[in-house]
Design an enzyme around this catalytic site. Sequence first.
Site, PDB file in Angstrom:
ATOM      1  N   MET A 187       5.504   7.939  14.775  1.00 13.82           N
ATOM      2  CA  MET A 187       6.284   8.009  16.023  1.00 13.82           C
ATOM      3  C   MET A 187       6.778   9.436  16.232  1.00 13.82           C
ATOM      4  SD  MET A 187       8.567   4.565  15.692  1.00 13.82           S
ATOM      5  CE  MET A 187       7.885   3.033  15.049  1.00 13.82           C
ATOM      6  N   HIS A 189      -0.258  -0.637   6.990  1.00 13.21           N
ATOM      7  CA  HIS A 189      -0.061  -0.160   8.369  1.00 13.21           C
ATOM      8  C   HIS A 189       0.983   0.969   8.372  1.00 13.21           C
ATOM      9  CE1 HIS A 189      -0.032  -0.817  12.789  1.00 13.21           C
ATOM     10  NE2 HIS A 189       1.269  -0.608  12.722  1.00 13.21           N
ATOM     11  N   GLY A 244      11.271  -1.374  14.049  1.00 11.27           N
ATOM     12  CA  GLY A 244      11.015  -2.650  13.395  1.00 11.27           C
ATOM     13  C   GLY A 244      12.133  -3.621  13.736  1.00 11.27           C
ATOM     14  N   MET A 253       1.959   6.378  17.701  1.00  8.76           N
ATOM     15  CA  MET A 253       2.817   6.216  18.888  1.00  8.76           C
ATOM     16  C   MET A 253       3.306   7.600  19.266  1.00  8.76           C
ATOM     17  SD  MET A 253       4.683   2.778  17.519  1.00  8.76           S
ATOM     18  CE  MET A 253       4.124   3.100  15.855  1.00  8.76           C
ATOM     19  N   ASP A 304       3.162   3.550  10.764  1.00  9.03           N
ATOM     20  CA  ASP A 304       3.651   3.773  12.127  1.00  9.03           C
ATOM     21  C   ASP A 304       4.083   5.214  12.330  1.00  9.03           C
ATOM     22  OD1 ASP A 304       3.512   1.170  13.433  1.00  9.03           O
ATOM     23  OD2 ASP A 304       4.893   0.530  11.855  1.00  9.03           O
ATOM     24  N   MET A 315       0.605  -4.933  21.267  1.00 10.25           N
ATOM     25  CA  MET A 315       2.006  -4.837  20.846  1.00 10.25           C
ATOM     26  C   MET A 315       2.762  -6.066  21.353  1.00 10.25           C
ATOM     27  SD  MET A 315       2.330  -2.125  19.032  1.00 10.25           S
ATOM     28  CE  MET A 315       4.095  -2.346  18.787  1.00 10.25           C
ATOM     29  N   HIS A 354      -1.169   3.837  13.123  1.00  7.52           N
ATOM     30  CA  HIS A 354      -0.796   3.482  14.496  1.00  7.52           C
ATOM     31  C   HIS A 354      -0.035   4.673  15.084  1.00  7.52           C
ATOM     32  CE1 HIS A 354       1.858   0.548  17.095  1.00  7.52           C
ATOM     33  NE2 HIS A 354       1.129   1.345  17.845  1.00  7.52           N
ATOM     34  N   ASP A 398       1.225  -6.686  16.567  1.00  9.26           N
ATOM     35  CA  ASP A 398       2.230  -5.883  15.867  1.00  9.26           C
ATOM     36  C   ASP A 398       3.567  -6.031  16.581  1.00  9.26           C
ATOM     37  OD1 ASP A 398       3.617  -3.915  14.512  1.00  9.26           O
ATOM     38  OD2 ASP A 398       2.360  -2.243  15.203  1.00  9.26           O
ATOM     39  N   GLY A 399       4.557  -6.528  15.851  1.00  4.13           N
ATOM     40  CA  GLY A 399       5.916  -6.622  16.389  1.00  4.13           C
ATOM     41  C   GLY A 399       6.451  -8.034  16.378  1.00  4.13           C
ATOM     42  N   SER A 444       3.723  -3.239   7.344  1.00  2.15           N
ATOM     43  CA  SER A 444       4.086  -1.953   7.935  1.00  2.15           C
ATOM     44  C   SER A 444       5.130  -1.279   7.058  1.00  2.15           C
ATOM     45  CB  SER A 444       4.667  -2.170   9.332  1.00  2.15           C
ATOM     46  OG  SER A 444       5.392  -1.015   9.724  1.00  2.15           O
TER      47      SER A 444
END
Length: 227
Positions: free
Chosen positions: A40, A36, A147, A71, A38, A140, A69, A178-179, A11
């Site tokens: 947001m 990946h 992160g 969000m 992210d 998730m 991804h 993920d996470g 990520s």
Amino acid sequence: MSRPAVRIAPSILSCDLGRLAAEVRAVEEAGADWIHVDVMDGHFVPNLTFGPSVVEVVRRATRLPVDVHLMIDDPDRSVADYVKAGATTVGVHAETCRHLHRSVARIRELGSRASVALNPATPPEAVEYVLEDVDQVLVMTVNPGFGGQAFIPGQLRKIERIRRWIDERELAVDLEVDGGIAPGTAKLVAGAGADVLVAGTAIFGAPDYRAAIGALRAEAFSTTSGG
Ligand code: DX5
Ligand code: ZN
């Protein structure tokens, strides 16, 4: 049905953003399978990150699949922009879609793979009736937004449940987590049935990307090969 080998998706949230293209090339050379990204929006999650222009930069920097991804609230408004930017996969959160089946169908019509992400508090049943219509499910294992958070072990049961549905129905659906994925937790999620592992801190926070990716892959392999 035989499962594909576990894939590792760094990520870029945790990379040196001032050197984004170089960081993407570095993890590609170090053996990453996917990149990946992210996205947001500061509404659905309490953090603000990238838009389609960053996806374009990543797309130009690598030949690897780009796993986006989202969000963000109301993702239907912007999925076309991410497909156009070069996303191989576009993932929406089930919690943000009033008509989830329609949202994933649209992503596929636009030409990308469709993924559905589930927050830790969302039950697996949120994807039960769209499993035949998606390419990927993302469980998730932290609350989305940042992160470096601690893995939530209770999510393992959800991974196991969704893995069972995929196998029973013989679907070609990737099961991504993920996470908080790092040596230690990689083994747990792969054992529960995950076959794509996203990792930010565990890769970009490590001095040697090749060693970090190799460590995650080795753990996952030791579990899925029955070792
Ligand atoms: C969290 C993001 C993750 C994040 C994972 O909301 O979706 O992709 O980068 O970071 P680590 O691996 O550090 O938990
Ligand atoms: Zn993510």
